[in-house]
Design an enzyme around this catalytic site. Structure first.
Site, PDB file in Angstrom:
ATOM      1  N   GLY A  15       0.814  -1.218   0.000  1.00  0.00           N
ATOM      2  CA  GLY A  15       0.000   0.000   0.000  1.00  0.00           C
ATOM      3  C   GLY A  15       0.844   1.264   0.000  1.00  0.00           C
ATOM      4  O   GLY A  15       2.078   1.220  -0.063  1.00  0.00           O
ATOM      5  N   CYS A 146      -2.937  10.858  10.235  1.00  0.00           N
ATOM      6  CA  CYS A 146      -1.929  11.722   9.610  1.00  0.00           C
ATOM      7  C   CYS A 146      -2.193  13.224   9.798  1.00  0.00           C
ATOM      8  O   CYS A 146      -1.253  14.021   9.896  1.00  0.00           O
ATOM      9  CB  CYS A 146      -1.792  11.397   8.121  1.00  0.00           C
ATOM     10  SG  CYS A 146      -3.354  11.194   7.276  1.00  0.00           S
ATOM     11  N   HIS A 239      -0.274  17.569   4.267  1.00  0.00           N
ATOM     12  CA  HIS A 239      -1.547  18.108   4.764  1.00  0.00           C
ATOM     13  C   HIS A 239      -1.312  19.513   5.330  1.00  0.00           C
ATOM     14  O   HIS A 239      -0.468  19.704   6.223  1.00  0.00           O
ATOM     15  CB  HIS A 239      -2.100  17.223   5.883  1.00  0.00           C
ATOM     16  CG  HIS A 239      -2.563  15.867   5.447  1.00  0.00           C
ATOM     17  ND1 HIS A 239      -2.743  15.504   4.128  1.00  0.00           N
ATOM     18  CD2 HIS A 239      -2.916  14.778   6.170  1.00  0.00           C
ATOM     19  CE1 HIS A 239      -3.180  14.257   4.065  1.00  0.00           C
ATOM     20  NE2 HIS A 239      -3.280  13.790   5.294  1.00  0.00           N
TER      21      HIS A 239
HETATM   22  P1  NAP Z   1      -3.603   1.329   0.955  1.00  0.00           P
HETATM   23  O1  NAP Z   1      -2.711   2.026  -0.015  1.00  0.00           O
HETATM   24  O2  NAP Z   1      -5.006   1.061   0.549  1.00  0.00           O
HETATM   25  O3  NAP Z   1      -2.888  -0.071   1.379  1.00  0.00           O
HETATM   26  C1  NAP Z   1      -3.569  -1.052   2.133  1.00  0.00           C
HETATM   27  C2  NAP Z   1      -2.683  -2.277   2.370  1.00  0.00           C
HETATM   28  O4  NAP Z   1      -3.471  -3.238   3.114  1.00  0.00           O
HETATM   29  C3  NAP Z   1      -2.217  -2.978   1.105  1.00  0.00           C
HETATM   30  O5  NAP Z   1      -0.917  -3.497   1.289  1.00  0.00           O
HETATM   31  C4  NAP Z   1      -3.199  -4.155   0.976  1.00  0.00           C
HETATM   32  O6  NAP Z   1      -2.648  -5.285   0.298  1.00  0.00           O
HETATM   33  C5  NAP Z   1      -3.421  -4.495   2.431  1.00  0.00           C
HETATM   34  N1  NAP Z   1      -4.677  -5.223   2.600  1.00  0.00           N
HETATM   35  C6  NAP Z   1      -5.904  -4.869   2.158  1.00  0.00           C
HETATM   36  N2  NAP Z   1      -6.799  -5.841   2.470  1.00  0.00           N
HETATM   37  C7  NAP Z   1      -6.123  -6.818   3.112  1.00  0.00           C
HETATM   38  C8  NAP Z   1      -6.485  -8.082   3.665  1.00  0.00           C
HETATM   39  N3  NAP Z   1      -7.753  -8.544   3.618  1.00  0.00           N
HETATM   40  N4  NAP Z   1      -5.511  -8.829   4.266  1.00  0.00           N
HETATM   41  C9  NAP Z   1      -4.234  -8.383   4.320  1.00  0.00           C
HETATM   42  N5  NAP Z   1      -3.822  -7.211   3.785  1.00  0.00           N
HETATM   43  C10 NAP Z   1      -4.759  -6.423   3.198  1.00  0.00           C
HETATM   44  O7  NAP Z   1      -3.705   2.153   2.320  1.00  0.00           O
HETATM   45  P2  NAP Z   1      -2.638   3.168   2.984  1.00  0.00           P
HETATM   46  O8  NAP Z   1      -2.919   4.566   2.616  1.00  0.00           O
HETATM   47  O9  NAP Z   1      -1.269   2.616   2.759  1.00  0.00           O
HETATM   48  O10 NAP Z   1      -3.043   3.064   4.518  1.00  0.00           O
HETATM   49  C11 NAP Z   1      -2.683   1.945   5.318  1.00  0.00           C
HETATM   50  C12 NAP Z   1      -3.156   2.192   6.745  1.00  0.00           C
HETATM   51  O11 NAP Z   1      -2.486   3.337   7.284  1.00  0.00           O
HETATM   52  C13 NAP Z   1      -4.655   2.486   6.855  1.00  0.00           C
HETATM   53  O12 NAP Z   1      -5.145   1.916   8.033  1.00  0.00           O
HETATM   54  C14 NAP Z   1      -4.705   4.015   6.881  1.00  0.00           C
HETATM   55  O13 NAP Z   1      -5.858   4.499   7.504  1.00  0.00           O
HETATM   56  C15 NAP Z   1      -3.442   4.336   7.674  1.00  0.00           C
HETATM   57  N6  NAP Z   1      -2.823   5.652   7.417  1.00  0.00           N
HETATM   58  C16 NAP Z   1      -2.610   6.112   6.158  1.00  0.00           C
HETATM   59  C17 NAP Z   1      -1.973   7.341   5.972  1.00  0.00           C
HETATM   60  C18 NAP Z   1      -1.693   7.920   4.600  1.00  0.00           C
HETATM   61  O14 NAP Z   1      -1.224   9.079   4.537  1.00  0.00           O
HETATM   62  N7  NAP Z   1      -1.930   7.205   3.510  1.00  0.00           N
HETATM   63  C19 NAP Z   1      -1.553   8.069   7.059  1.00  0.00           C
HETATM   64  C20 NAP Z   1      -1.770   7.581   8.346  1.00  0.00           C
HETATM   65  C21 NAP Z   1      -2.399   6.362   8.503  1.00  0.00           C
HETATM   66  P3  NAP Z   1      -2.944  -5.591  -1.276  1.00  0.00           P
HETATM   67  O15 NAP Z   1      -2.112  -4.622  -2.077  1.00  0.00           O
HETATM   68  O16 NAP Z   1      -2.483  -6.998  -1.419  1.00  0.00           O
HETATM   69  O17 NAP Z   1      -4.415  -5.388  -1.485  1.00  0.00           O
END
Ligand code: NAP
Length: 351
Positions: A15, A146, A239
């Site tokens: 992700g 974030c 942000h």
């Molecule tokens: P993302 O790009 O959607 O990535 C999600 C990850 O979770 C991918 O590696 C995905 O794997 C995996 N995943 C999804 N369904 C799954 C399952 N059933 N079993 C195991 N793995 C699974 O999301 P992200 O932005 O990186 O965010 C990740 C987390 O950090 C979230 O909880 C989000 O709220 C938090 N967060 C994000 C940010 C930000 O700035 N983006 C900041 C702070 C916190 P696949 O590729 O195999 O589907």
């Protein structure tokens, strides 16, 4: 020296946050990426084939060739960084902690569990002591949302020096905050979306735990009223937040700038590898800070503040900017892990 590094596993490695973990840990002095895991869609493939690599740096061959594992608690690495989607993170992270792993997570699921620390290392390093009350053979520590992180870094020196009664914040949040691929391009180009699901309540509650006081086995939440409005804007990373504050003690613009500029905390004293020299940096220029120009201050770990002035409704208003996938996610989490290692918390699982 190389084999003295601690092996780590990244859950959700494919992700947006997971890729940032890979990038930031590639040359880390203490941690070595040993395993990567994601959903069943990715498991069994080479990482380079499972991921749509969107980082600006090159993916190193040694990590591209790692085979993606399922997110099951049978990893060789005892230290687990989680960038899992919140729909699955709760159960998977608990399972790892119950089976002797330390999980440091970006997901929201465990943030409000009473004995789970919600950490910004410069703000509440003592909250890590909550780990001593967890029943897990491993443990869970969380990173805030974030948009919360930049806000609280800016509020902390002010809260310590003058006390805060109320905060009003309006955010302009980058698209990478929604993960990959995030908001469809047709929806965000030439547009602002005045809604991010769940974000406003996170911003109104998480700072209260982080700025709260550790009282034995629990946190006494800070007594601050916070109102947040969150917007998605057409920026890739960073942000920006417009903040108004009402304080308990009278002060001046110059005194607030001084406490920001002088702010240093435990990560700086401990010289942790990911600690920026300045957690908060004030810009005097009228047009600063800006996402495109300042999101990488302190290698993405500094919160940039500017435009501090008196306010007709509250006492003061200002702007804060922070990098959402570095300080707001992977970088912030790595700094937590560095602090945990330095305090010896990992000894119980590393032996
Ligand atoms: P993302 O790009 O959607 O990535 C999600 C990850 O979770 C991918 O590696 C995905 O794997 C995996 N995943 C999804 N369904 C799954 C399952 N059933 N079993 C195991 N793995 C699974 O999301 P992200 O932005 O990186 O965010 C990740 C987390 O950090 C979230 O909880 C989000 O709220 C938090 N967060 C994000 C940010 C930000 O700035 N983006 C900041 C702070 C916190 P696949 O590729 O195999 O589907």
């Amino acid at each position: 020296m190389k084999d003295k590094k601690i092996n780590v596993c990244i859950l959700g490695a494919t992700g947006s946050v997971g890729q940032k973990f890979i990038e930031l840990l590639s040359d880390h002095p203490w941690f070595k990426i040993h395993e990567v895991a994601a959903s069943d869609r990715s498991a069994g493939k080479k990482y380079k084939d499972a991921v749509n690599w969107i980082m600006q740096s090159e993916l190193k061959k040694e990590y591209g060739d790692l085979i993606v594992k399922k997110c099951e608690a049978n990893m060789e690495s005892k230290i687990i960084f989680s960038g899992l989607d919140a729909s699955v993170a709760g159960e998977i992270e608990s399972d790892f902690a119950q089976n002797g792993y330390f999980v440091i997570s970006n997901a929201r699921n465990h943030r409000f569990v009473e004995n789970v620390p919600l950490m910004i290392p410069e703000v509440n390093p003592d909250h890590l002591k909550l780990l001593n009350d967890q029943d897990y053979t491993g443990g869970i520590v969380t990173n805030p949302n974030c948009s919360t992180i930049g806000l609280v870094l800016a509020l902390k020196p002010i809260a310590d020096a003058f006390g805060i009664e109320a905060v009003n914040v309006v955010t302009m949040q980058a698209v990478s905050g929604g993960g990959y691929p995030g908001v469809p391009s047709m929806d965000i180009i030439d547009n602002v979306i005045p809604f991010i699901g769940g974000e406003e309540s996170k911003m109104e509650t998480e700072p209260l735990k982080i700025l709260g006081e550790l009282n034995g086995r629990k946190i006494n939440y800070a007594d601050i009223k916070i109102s947040a409005q969150c917007n998605r804007v057409a920026v890739i990373d960073g942000h920006l937040e417009c903040v108004q504050i009402k304080l308990k003690k009278k002060t001046t613009v110059d005194e607030i700038k001084k406490v920001w500029n002088e702010f240093k905390s435990v990560p700086q004293e401990m010289k942790l590898p990911s600690a920026p020299e300045y957690p908060v940096k004030y810009f005097d220029e009228d047009k600063y800070p800006q996402p495109k120009l300042h999101r990488n201050q302190g290698l993405g770990m500094t919160a940039s503040v500017g435009r501090l002035r008196e306010d007709a409704l509250f006492d003061f208003k200002f702007v804060v900017l922070s990098h959402n996938t570095i300080r707001g996610a992977a970088g912030g989490t790595i700094l937590v892990a560095e602090m945990m290692k330095s305090y010896g918390y990992f000894d119980k699982v590393l032996g």
